[in-house]
Design a protein around this motif. Structure first.
Motif: not given
Length: 129
Positions: A44-46, A59-60, A68-72
């Motif tokens: 993913g990324f920040k 990246i889920d 789908v992107l989810k909160s890390a």
């Protein structure tokens, strides 16, 4: 809290979009102006925008129908989904959806900035070459 972006048509096949959306570094191209920090991670990324706290996303899931992107962060429960609807070999309809579980106070504070963020992401994806 549920928010949605407008439907757009991207001049890329769904397979091309899937490849773009699988790679964390490509998301930098979709970020709004005012991006102060962007750092990729394995899954993913920040990123940090001016006047907002940093947000980490993972990246889920990415397939022919959605990304789908989810909160890390375990303290924030939300997802950002881009639905992909192939129209033909070179065009895909895309729509962004945000789904989050926030208390009413947080919801009141973040709803408008999040909608603006989704609108900007939508605009940048639509203009992506």
């Amino acid at each position: 809290m549920n928010l949605e972006g407008r439907k757009i048509i991207v001049n890329k096949s769904s397979k091309e979009l899937v490849e773009i959306l699988k790679s964390p570094e490509n998301y930098k191209d979709f970020m709004p102006d005012g991006l102060q920090k962007f750092e990729t991670r394995e899954d993913g990324f920040k990123f940090g925008l001016q006047g907002m706290p940093e947000i980490a996303l993972k990246i889920d899931e990415v397939n022919d129908q959605k990304a789908v992107l989810k909160s890390a962060s375990s303290s924030l429960d939300f997802s950002l989904t881009a639905t992909l609807n192939p129209l033909n070999e070179n065009q895909t309809e895309v729509q962004m959806f945000f789904e989050g579980n926030f208390n009413p106070f947080i919801k009141m504070m973040v709803e408008k900035p999040l909608q603006n963020f989704i609108n900007t992401l939508t605009d940048k994806i639509e203009a992506y070459k």
